[in-house]
Design a protein around this motif. Structure first.
Motif: not given
Length: 172
Positions: A1-5
């Motif tokens: 979930m790289k966009y929610l780091a």
């Protein structure tokens, strides 16, 4: 979930649960039932951006170019860019401002297009992503933070299964 780091762990747990139960797409579809907007050409985007600019940033320098960019998301890992191109014309240095928006935004709800445009317009006054920058974004779009989060959810959805939720050919 790289966009929610960078989001809190309890929120990420909720997102993981939505994904596990295959409910993320339904949630986004319910929040944004209107589907795709009509801003589909570079000219329409230029007009849309300038309307927002004239509403909130009348004194800012004019934009020389506004366009959708097919390569933006892949190459720069960005959804939009604001650049200033300096050129020497005669004995003067002229600066031209450009905004490029990832073509991904042709196939999403208008609220998300507005969010990315507001983000890039805010860079005309504030270069860094600091408190003043986000205050300006929120001034131009009161739901900015929720829209950004929802867009990140959609990018996570696309990253996991690649299926777009709205059909650009079925726009109103």
């Amino acid at each position: 979930m790289k966009y929610l780091a960078g989001y809190p762990a309890p929120l990420l747990d909720q997102v993981r649960q939505l994904i596990a139960e295959d409910k993320l797409a339904a949630l986004l579809g319910k929040r944004y039932p209107d589907g795709v907007h009509n801003v589909q050409t570079d000219r329409a985007l230029y007009e849309y951006v300038n309307e927002l600019k004239s509403e909130f940033m009348r004194k800012a320098e004019p934009l020389s170019k506004v366009m959708f960019d097919n390569k933006l998301h892949v190459i720069r890992n960005a959804l939009g860019t604001h650049t200033t191109v300096s050129r020497v014309q005669g004995g003067k240095l002229k600066a031209k401002r450009e905004i490029r928006v990832a073509s991904l935004f042709k196939g999403v709800p208008l609220a998300w297009l507005r969010m990315i445009v507001v983000h890039e317009l805010a860079h005309m006054k504030e270069r860094e992503h600091d408190k003043a920058f986000y205050a300006l974004c929120t001034h131009m779009e009161p739901d900015y933070q929720q829209l950004e989060f929802d867009l990140r959810l959609y990018l996570t959805h696309l990253d996991m299964n690649g299926r777009r939720l709205w059909d650009a050919s079925a726009r109103p």
